[in-house]
Design an enzyme around this catalytic site. Structure first.
Site, PDB file in Angstrom:
ATOM      1  N   CYS A 103     -14.116  50.196  -2.200  1.00  0.00           N
ATOM      2  CA  CYS A 103     -14.390  48.765  -2.070  1.00  0.00           C
ATOM      3  C   CYS A 103     -14.572  48.311  -0.625  1.00  0.00           C
ATOM      4  O   CYS A 103     -15.159  47.256  -0.374  1.00  0.00           O
ATOM      5  CB  CYS A 103     -13.267  47.959  -2.711  1.00  0.00           C
ATOM      6  N   HIS A 428     -17.508  41.488  -8.160  1.00  0.00           N
ATOM      7  CA  HIS A 428     -17.080  42.499  -7.190  1.00  0.00           C
ATOM      8  C   HIS A 428     -17.969  43.736  -7.296  1.00  0.00           C
ATOM      9  O   HIS A 428     -17.586  44.736  -7.897  1.00  0.00           O
ATOM     10  CB  HIS A 428     -15.614  42.823  -7.477  1.00  0.00           C
ATOM     11  N   CYS A 458      -9.098  45.534   0.260  1.00  0.00           N
ATOM     12  CA  CYS A 458      -8.404  46.775  -0.082  1.00  0.00           C
ATOM     13  C   CYS A 458      -9.391  47.736  -0.732  1.00  0.00           C
ATOM     14  O   CYS A 458     -10.449  47.337  -1.214  1.00  0.00           O
ATOM     15  CB  CYS A 458      -7.232  46.502  -1.017  1.00  0.00           C
TER      16      CYS A 458
END
Length: 486
Positions: A103, A428, A458
């Site tokens: 990510c 996301h 994160c």
């Protein structure tokens, strides 16, 4: 990391090697199997890269390197970052590097670009990330050896390579449940956070703030109709017609498509990306019919159902649901990062300087709170004493509990974090999200009059990345060179 702070200070203010952000854009975010699912990740990346170059007034041949994030790269073809760069119209001589830090990939790409500038090895770079979660393939383990007897299995590549913790053998959502349990964050708190995220994102979109950061994407072709990549009221990046640009039914906007091992039609990709950049210049009102501007996930939120959703990752006693977790999405984001010397020499628009950045890591199952470790390191690198000196924050909402836990650990005021909504509302796209939150942060600083901003995210494996930026009060005017030359 202290080198970052040193690079931003000199007797005259900014030093020649100060990393500067001269443009920051993103595509709209499409829902899983939704409006953008006909585009591959490199195609989405091409739209973002071209738009970033147009906004900065940077010619493609002036780019020293492209550094781009992507997580689910299986079946994209060789060198996805190069595909995106060539699709945006950069010359084949441009070095391109793909980054996979899960990510954090998109934000780490910006950090690597800043380091290259500080080291003096480059002057202008494009950094960002891209992901099409809709097009993640399934795998057939063992098929290469031959499935000689009995049943085989099919593995979801999206889960396996993007959403699964191989160390504890649990889904990322299972780690979110551990976080909620440790920090005493209830289901109600998470649902309230998710609702607030959606309200903030919807308000920013309604106020016209969100459109400022978006490069639109051509709507897919309707059956029986060809698509012209030229927007209403704007140039399309070339004088040839749709057929010459590769725009055909089933190849919307002339973007790279070619399945079955067929090389993508590069010129069509360039034309479509150029047309999208021109559509952004024309604005939503002029191009809404032919281009996608909206973040698709906003329309899918149903507040009435939010509290009735069942826990998804821990059936008994769980608190994380599909409503308070970030939805899977498709999208891309790109930033042009330049040395201050290049900004002055070329007259580039200076949006912000990179003040500091840092990574951190801990046990993989606790990736959820790794931003709380990366943030203090990045603040020190930026010469800042405490989080109180930061005007606005973007903390990626992989899950509502991630944002809530890190706010708690860092003592961050809720009214300063994700003020235009976060990933729980917008989505996301994992390889793009790090760059997306930085693009949004810069837009927030512009809209809200902030000076210091901090973006933290994160990533699976226990890590996190963080970048601190300082907005420039009076952006310098770009050169008079026509953007149509790009």
């Amino acid at each position: 990391m202290q080198l970052t702070r040193a690079a931003t200070e000199s007797a005259g203010g900014l030093s020649p090697r100060t990393p500067c952000i001269v443009s920051a854009v993103r595509t709209p975010l499409g829902a899983f199997q939704g409006a953008l699912s006909s585009y591959t990740a490199p195609e989405l990346g091409a739209f973002a890269i071209r738009g970033a170059l147009e906004r900065a007034g940077v010619c493609p041949e002036d780019v020293d390197e492209v550094i781009f994030g992507n997580v689910i790269s299986a079946n994209l073809g060789q060198a996805p970052a190069t595909q995106a760069a060539l699709g945006a119209g950069l010359p084949p001589s441009t070095p391109c590097t793909l980054v996979n830090k899960v990510c954090s990939s998109g934000l780490k790409s910006v950090m690597l670009a800043a380091q290259a500038i500080m080291a003096g090895s480059a002057d202008i770079l494009v950094a960002g990330g891209m992901e099409s979660m809709s097009n993640a393939p399934h795998y057939m383990p063992g098929a290469r050896k031959g499935l000689r007897l009995g049943d085989g299995s099919v593995v979801d590549g999206l889960v396996r390579d993007g959403l699964w913790d191989p160390y504890s053998n649990i889904h990322m959502g299972g780690c979110a449940e551990l976080c909620a349990e440790r920090f005493g964050i209830s289901r109600q708190q998470q649902d309230e956070h998710a609702l607030q995220s959606h309200k903030r994102a919807a308000a920013a979109a309604a106020a016209g703030c969100t459109a400022a950061e978006i490069v639109p994407v051509p709507r897919p072709a309707q059956p029986g109709r060809a698509v012209s990549p030229t927007p209403a009221g704007g140039g399309g990046g070339g004088g040839d017609g749709p057929a010459a640009r590769g725009a055909t039914i089933g190849n919307p906007g002339g973007v790279a498509g070619g399945g079955g091992g067929t090389p993508p039609p590069l010129h069509g990709t360039v034309a479509a990306a150029a047309a999208a950049a021109a559509a952004a210049a024309a604005g939503p009102a002029a191009t809404a019919g032919s281009y996608i501007w909206e973040d698709e996930g906003l329309a899918k939120m149903d507040p009435a159902r939010l509290t009735s959703l069942k826990p998804y990752f821990r059936r008994d006693g769980g608190t994380v649901t599909a409503g308070n977790a970030s939805p899977m999405t498709d999208g891309a984001a790109a930033l042009v990062v330049a040395s201050y010397e290049a900004v002055q020499r070329l007259g580039l628009p200076l949006l912000a300087t990179v003040r500091g950045f840092a990574d951190a890591a801990q046990s993989p199952e606790w990736f959820t709170t790794a931003p709380a470790l990366a943030v203090p390191r990045a603040l020190r690198a930026a010469g800042l004493g405490s989080p109180a000196e930061v005007d606005f924050w973007e903390v990626n909402e992989a899950f509502s509990v991630v944002d809530l836990a890190n706010r708690q650990l860092l003592n961050l005021p809720a009214e300063r974090v994700n003020v235009h909504g976060g990933s729980v509302a917008l989505g996301h796209p994992i390889g793009a999200s790090g760059a997306r939150i930085l693009v949004t942060l810069l837009n927030v600083l512009r809209c809200r009059g902030g000076r210091i901003g901090c973006a933290a995210i994160c990533n699976g494996g226990g890590g996190a990345s963080c970048v601190v930026v300082e907005a420039v009060e009076k952006p310098q005017p770009a050169l008079t060179r026509r953007q149509s030359q790009l």
